[in-house]
Scaffold this active site. Structure first.
Site, PDB file in Angstrom:
ATOM      1  N   SER A  90       4.489  -0.725  -0.901  1.00 45.21           N
ATOM      2  CA  SER A  90       3.728   0.150  -0.004  1.00 45.21           C
ATOM      3  C   SER A  90       2.759  -0.620   0.874  1.00 45.21           C
ATOM      4  CB  SER A  90       2.978   1.207  -0.823  1.00 45.21           C
ATOM      5  OG  SER A  90       2.031   0.601  -1.696  1.00 45.21           O
ATOM      6  N   ASP A  91       1.921  -1.466   0.271  1.00 42.69           N
ATOM      7  CA  ASP A  91       0.908  -2.140   1.090  1.00 42.69           C
ATOM      8  C   ASP A  91       1.505  -3.259   1.933  1.00 42.69           C
ATOM      9  OD1 ASP A  91       1.336  -3.700  -1.160  1.00 42.69           O
ATOM     10  OD2 ASP A  91      -0.768  -4.071  -1.586  1.00 42.69           O
ATOM     11  N   CYS A  92       2.581  -3.891   1.467  1.00 44.19           N
ATOM     12  CA  CYS A  92       3.253  -4.892   2.296  1.00 44.19           C
ATOM     13  C   CYS A  92       3.870  -4.231   3.522  1.00 44.19           C
ATOM     14  CB  CYS A  92       4.328  -5.613   1.493  1.00 44.19           C
ATOM     15  SG  CYS A  92       3.684  -6.541   0.091  1.00 44.19           S
TER      16      CYS A  92
END
Length: 767
Positions: free
Chosen positions: A492-494
């Site tokens: 998600s954050d990547c």
């Protein structure tokens, strides 16, 4: 001399260790981002070899004070390949001296000039992603069992692994869970065994004998953790009857059960998958003379007298971060006494065989969809061992071997196994944002162009094949991974940071930074982000949260916390808000209502999980400063301000309360494991913590209220810069599972640049 090879050139040759070749390597994009080290005896001038020897000697002499490498072998190589022609004088600012824009600008140019010289040709920044001390043992044990240790790891590889282990041995003779940690049975027994398998004698350098004494003084290897018991069992120096059950039949259960492994956090799921195969088969490697000797060396009583049933729940107090609750002990005892005896014999054994076949299907699916890299180093070597146990001559095993090199990294402290196949995409997206923040990005068009190409070419373009529900996989198309497209697991954050980076780069002329990403690929990334929001508004890492927090009651890993399900995190949630907000500004008509609802729910989640003192707990960086940056930045991106949001107000007060008297911030890894803010020893500032805190406070408008803490912090960063424009490597700054630290070596460059860039543009220019 060791040489770092990048990308397509890594597929030529065998990595200097034998066993790997282009024949057994697969790639989606010509090995973009792959980084391996090869040994070439003919390489290196006398001066370079002396530099390396000096770096190794200095590390050894200071190994108990400075546990972290400075990644000098890579820096020595790049200094020759990419020499910097810039000649900007170094800046130092006295405590009584005002910080001026000119000084900040010179510091930034020196920093970016240097950082550009250690960028790989394919656009990413290579670096040390080591830290955990339990990874190399699994590799050496697996290679030893499969008879490929000497064939695959050259004597130079083995020498550097031994160097690494000796360098990171604690003064008491043991090894910790990670390079800065106190000695544990898990770390000590596994690394002792590793040295012995690599041919070190029982009294090797006095250090091996000292390690054995630590093991015996702490009760012997029966007190190792459950993961350690598994490794010792497959090696043949511990009995499977001394393990708590890991029945593979759980993979045949219906998915509707809350405890189904398909509902677990993917890292947990992918580690216990091959473990259950090895347990179900009671697999044991060849019993050699070294194994026979280890059976005598590791225990306080003769091997044949050990009470293996009692040993199941034996765990050294030094390792016990997550003690087993009573319900877990009851569960394991029930499986041990009632379940396992039935499934070891016909007719129930037929069901076990079916379960083992199912497990191997999932192992092969994971291998094939990561090009045999696997999601991480633990399941990498376990999967490889399972492939060998299934068929020693299999193509799958041969495909595994060359991908070992993807995990090995060498620095002046020796050769280590990294916590992933690198942090390539993650570091590159942060580096891009840091350089852009300085407002002098146009001067570094070539650097940004290469980074842009890397980010674009690392986006995942297809979902995994087959029925994703059957394989318990989330969608991947449009996501960004942590490292490389060949690895491919979506995060998600990547994905959010990748989306932010390409959107920011699209604001520059294509002649400067290259062609922008096609808008359809942006839409795909947005789709992935929206698909990952949980009902509480938060974002987990790889997948949706699929089960309940109470499942942590059956977490069998005494060493790690919160591993069973994929929990939502402030970091992932904030990154999603930032990316969607940025996207919405440029593409206001695309799924506008969904995006706005997602942002609103996510911001509310961040507010809800904030502690009463104004802090957020950081799960992926050290610790409260890291989470504070994400928490504040996410709320600001969602439209909150210091004036209208009490969460931001409290968060700023919290961060300011942790500022050191000398200026800056310096947070110890102990904050992560103890969940209480802890300063570094002697209240030293840390350039990365200082950068995070500065970025958070600048976003929250601290310059308008009182810029003094920002001026003090900027002085710390400027004065920390080294003569060549680099920044020093300080204490470890990454973490996972609350208790294990990991190196993010690029942070020492990225966050001083980013913080000073924002400081220059939003503080000094606003005064």
């Amino acid at each position: 001399m060791w040489k770092l090879k990048i990308g397509a050139e890594t597929a030529r040759g065998d990595g200097g260790g034998g066993g790997g070749s282009e024949t057994w390597l697969r790639s989606l994009n010509n090995h973009l981002g792959r980084q391996i080290w090869e040994f070439h005896p003919e390489l290196g001038t006398q001066e370079e070899l002396q530099q390396i020897d000096d770096a190794r000697r200095r590390f050894w002499e200071r190994r108990f004070e400075r546990r972290h490498s400075s990644d000098l072998l890579m820096r020595i190589q790049f200094a020759k390949e990419n020499p910097s022609s810039a000649n900007i004088p170094q800046v130092k600012i006295k405590d009584t001296e005002e910080v001026r824009e000119e000084a900040v600008g010179m510091t930034l140019r020196r920093a970016i000039n240097f950082y550009s010289t250690i960028q790989a040709d394919d656009g990413h920044w290579p670096g040390d992603y080591g830290g955990p001390m339990f990874l190399i043992p699994g590799l050496v044990i697996t290679l030893s069992i499969t008879g490929t240790l000497n064939a695959f790891l050259s004597k130079e590889h083995q020498c550097e692994i031994c160097r690494y282990l000796y360098n990171h041995q604690n003064e008491d003779g043991g090894w910790g869970l990670h390079i800065e940690g106190p000695s544990t049975m898990f770390g000590t027994a596994l690394n002792y065994i590793t040295l012995r398998l690599l041919g070190e004698p029982e009294d090797g350098m006095g250090a091996v004998e000292k390690a054995r004494k630590w093991i015996l003084d702490h009760g012997g290897a029966t007190a190792i953790t459950s993961w350690g018991k598994m490794w010792l069992s497959v090696l043949g120096v511990y009995e499977w009857s001394g393990n708590n059950p890991l029945p593979p039949e759980v993979w045949l259960c219906p998915y509707l059960l809350p405890c189904h492994p398909g509902r677990m956090w993917c890292h947990c799921r992918m580690v216990y998958l091959p473990m259950s195969y090895l347990y179900g088969k009671r697999f044991v490697g060849p019993i050699t003379s070294t194994i026979q000797s280890l059976r005598k060396e590791l225990y306080t009583v003769p091997y044949h007298e050990i009470d293996w049933n009692k040993a199941r729940n034996d765990c050294a107090k030094e390792d016990l971060y997550y003690p087993h609750p009573l319900v877990q002990d009851i569960l394991w005892a029930s499986l041990y006494y009632a379940y396992e005896p039935i499934f070891m014999y016909w007719p129930a054994k037929r069901l076990r065989e079916k379960a083992l076949d199912t497990v191997m299907q999932h192992i092969h699916y994971e291998d094939e969809n990561t090009r045999y890299i696997c999601i991480g180093p633990v399941n990498k070597v376990l999967n490889m061992l399972c492939c060998w146990a299934e068929d020693p001559n299999s193509e799958a095993f041969k495909l595994h071997l060359p991908r070992i090199l993807d995990y090995l990294w060498i620095a002046e402290d020796g050769m280590k196994m990294q916590g992933y196949n690198g942090s390539q995409l993650w570091d590159t997206t942060f580096a891009v944002q840091a350089i852009i923040s300085t407002n002098i990005a146009e001067e570094y068009g070539q650097t940004l162009r290469k980074a842009h190409e890397y980010i674009k070419d690392s986006q995942v373009l297809e979902d995994c094949p087959g029925d994703l529900n059957f394989w318990y996989r989330h969608i991947s198309k449009g996501a960004w991974p942590f490292s490389t497209a060949d690895h491919g697991w979506p995060i998600s954050d990547c994905t959010a940071e990748g989306l932010k980076a390409v959107i920011l780069l699209s604001q520059f002329p294509s002649e400067t930074v290259g062609k922008s990403v096609d808008v359809k690929r942006l839409y795909d990334a947005v789709h992935v982000i929206l698909s990952l929001q949980n009902t509480d508004g938060g974002f987990a890492t790889y997948e949706l949260t699929r089960s309940y927090h109470w499942l942590e009651l059956i977490n069998p890993a005494e060493t790690f916390g919160d591993i069973v399900i994929d929990y939502p995190y402030v970091e992932c949630t904030s990154a999603a808000i930032q990316a969607l907000t940025l996207f919405k500004k440029l593409h206001p008509g695309h799924r506008r209502e969904e995006i706005e609802n997602c942002i609103a729910k996510a911001a509310e989640f961040i507010e809800n999980i904030q502690a009463s003192d104004g802090s957020w707990y950081g799960s992926w960086g050290v610790c409260f400063t890291y989470a504070g940056w994400f928490g504040i930045k996410g709320l600001v991106a969602a439209g909150r301000t210091y004036k209208n949001c009490s969460s931001i107000h409290k968060a700023c007060d919290y961060l300011l309360s942790k500022e050191l008297a000398s200026g800056g911030w310096g947070e110890s890894y102990l904050s992560c494991q103890d969940k209480v803010y802890t300063n570094l020893k002697d209240n030293r500032p840390h350039i990365v913590n200082t950068g995070w805190a500065m970025l958070a406070l600048i976003d929250a408008g601290q310059a308008e209220r009182d810029p003094t803490p920002l001026h003090r912090a900027a002085r710390i960063l400027i004065n920390s810069q080294m003569e060549n424009g680099d920044f020093p490597q300080e204490e470890i700054m990454g973490v996972f599972n609350k208790n294990c630290m990991i190196s993010y070596s690029a942070y020492r460059n990225i966050f001083p640049i980013w913080a000073l860039g924002e400081y220059r543009c939003r503080v000094l220019k606003a005064l």
